[in-house]
Scaffold this motif. Sequence first.
Motif, PDB file in Angstrom:
ATOM      1  N   TYR A 174      67.159   4.514  31.725  1.00 30.21           N
ATOM      2  CA  TYR A 174      68.034   5.538  31.146  1.00 30.21           C
ATOM      3  C   TYR A 174      67.224   6.347  30.145  1.00 30.21           C
ATOM      4  O   TYR A 174      66.574   5.776  29.255  1.00 30.21           O
ATOM      5  N   GLY A 175      67.229   7.674  30.278  1.00 28.99           N
ATOM      6  CA  GLY A 175      66.444   8.480  29.344  1.00 28.99           C
ATOM      7  C   GLY A 175      66.460   9.944  29.692  1.00 28.99           C
ATOM      8  O   GLY A 175      67.458  10.489  30.158  1.00 28.99           O
ATOM      9  N   LEU A 232      60.901   8.631  31.775  1.00 24.91           N
ATOM     10  CA  LEU A 232      61.864   8.402  32.853  1.00 24.91           C
ATOM     11  C   LEU A 232      61.418   9.082  34.144  1.00 24.91           C
ATOM     12  O   LEU A 232      61.636   8.550  35.242  1.00 24.91           O
ATOM     13  N   THR A 233      60.787  10.254  34.044  1.00 25.72           N
ATOM     14  CA  THR A 233      60.250  10.913  35.226  1.00 25.72           C
ATOM     15  C   THR A 233      59.226  10.017  35.910  1.00 25.72           C
ATOM     16  O   THR A 233      59.204   9.892  37.136  1.00 25.72           O
ATOM     17  N   THR A 234      58.381   9.388  35.104  1.00 24.55           N
ATOM     18  CA  THR A 234      57.374   8.468  35.643  1.00 24.55           C
ATOM     19  C   THR A 234      58.031   7.259  36.288  1.00 24.55           C
ATOM     20  O   THR A 234      57.606   6.804  37.359  1.00 24.55           O
ATOM     21  N   LEU A 235      59.071   6.715  35.638  1.00 30.07           N
ATOM     22  CA  LEU A 235      59.768   5.559  36.208  1.00 30.07           C
ATOM     23  C   LEU A 235      60.380   5.911  37.557  1.00 30.07           C
ATOM     24  O   LEU A 235      60.371   5.087  38.488  1.00 30.07           O
ATOM     25  N   TYR A 286      54.702   0.511  30.002  1.00 27.30           N
ATOM     26  CA  TYR A 286      56.164   0.517  30.136  1.00 27.30           C
ATOM     27  C   TYR A 286      56.573   0.711  31.596  1.00 27.30           C
ATOM     28  O   TYR A 286      57.574   0.143  32.050  1.00 27.30           O
ATOM     29  N   THR A 287      55.807   1.501  32.342  1.00 27.26           N
ATOM     30  CA  THR A 287      56.094   1.689  33.763  1.00 27.26           C
ATOM     31  C   THR A 287      55.892   0.392  34.519  1.00 27.26           C
ATOM     32  O   THR A 287      56.698   0.023  35.389  1.00 27.26           O
ATOM     33  N   THR A 342      67.728   5.055  38.200  1.00 24.27           N
ATOM     34  CA  THR A 342      67.479   5.815  36.973  1.00 24.27           C
ATOM     35  C   THR A 342      68.632   6.772  36.696  1.00 24.27           C
ATOM     36  O   THR A 342      69.284   7.259  37.620  1.00 24.27           O
ATOM     37  N   VAL A 343      68.851   7.031  35.404  1.00 23.24           N
ATOM     38  CA  VAL A 343      69.870   7.980  34.959  1.00 23.24           C
ATOM     39  C   VAL A 343      69.258   8.839  33.872  1.00 23.24           C
ATOM     40  O   VAL A 343      68.724   8.321  32.887  1.00 23.24           O
TER      41      VAL A 343
END
Length: 321
Positions: A247-248, A257-260, A231-232, A268-269
């Motif tokens: 978004y997450g 989301l932290t990884t993204l 997914y990343t 990111t949000v």
Amino acid sequence: MVDFRYHLVSLVSVFLALAVGIILGAGPLQNSIGNTLTGQIDTLRESRDSLRDELAVTEDQLSGSDSALDVAANELLPGTLTGRNVAIVVLPEASSDAVSDLIESLELAGASVSGQVTLNESYANSEKATYRGAFSNQVSEYIDSLPDNPTNDQVVASALDYVLRKGTGDENAKVLLGSLMAEGDALLSVDREVKDPADAVIVVTPESLNTEDADLTANEKSEIESQTGIYTEMFSEVAGRGPTVGYGRALNDDDLLTTLRGTNEGSTVDSIATTPGRINVPLAVASEISGDHVSLGSQQGADAPLGERVDASAKDNGSDN
């Protein structure tokens, strides 16, 4: 051998102690014990009532804050994305309620949802890796601007991006979408028909994709780590091809989301399914279209709790897209 008198003295001592306890409990100590217990119960009740009052105040404050933010949303969002098309990619187990609220915020900003797809488990499941390899070999000729020596999952991500950013008016996009939805091996499902080309893509991540659960087996943790990587890679590929917002939730180190955020790609949000999150996503989309990356929210890696208003409407950029 122990003398019988020793046993007799011991038994007498036990019964004497018992008798003294009964007498004291029923007499001089009765009121003292009762008063002590009554006092403790009263203290606990007062503490309970105090906590209940504090909770009520906190809930009122949160409600007031949300109301104030709703007012701010009506000031910040309208007109920021007028004439813009936004596509939504929903990962497995992401909140459907969060997606519904997100769409309302995008429409408040003036955007149209040009397509919404949900990725199936097979998109990142290890058991389908061989199929994704065969898929990438078959469809790569329909995709432009592929990276040099792309991985299979990069090709799949590029196919997804091509469909969303070109729209099904493009013949190659039609072919790719049909392949992505192949019966029996579908990598995604379509929730809203993909029509017009998207100016930006939003990737909605789940809260459950992390390895912190102590009940997970080693194999389950390994599978989660593998899926997180896929997914990343998808997010990085899509963000590299155009404006993209993740978004997450970013509470923990291994939240997706932290990884993204760690890729430094796209925007990111965090704080998904909250009023600040719903406001920040359209603001992040507008920033992305305008060429700026932002990390908005109050969790790990966020740069600002609330985004700035950016007018990224199509009419002000001299474009219909």
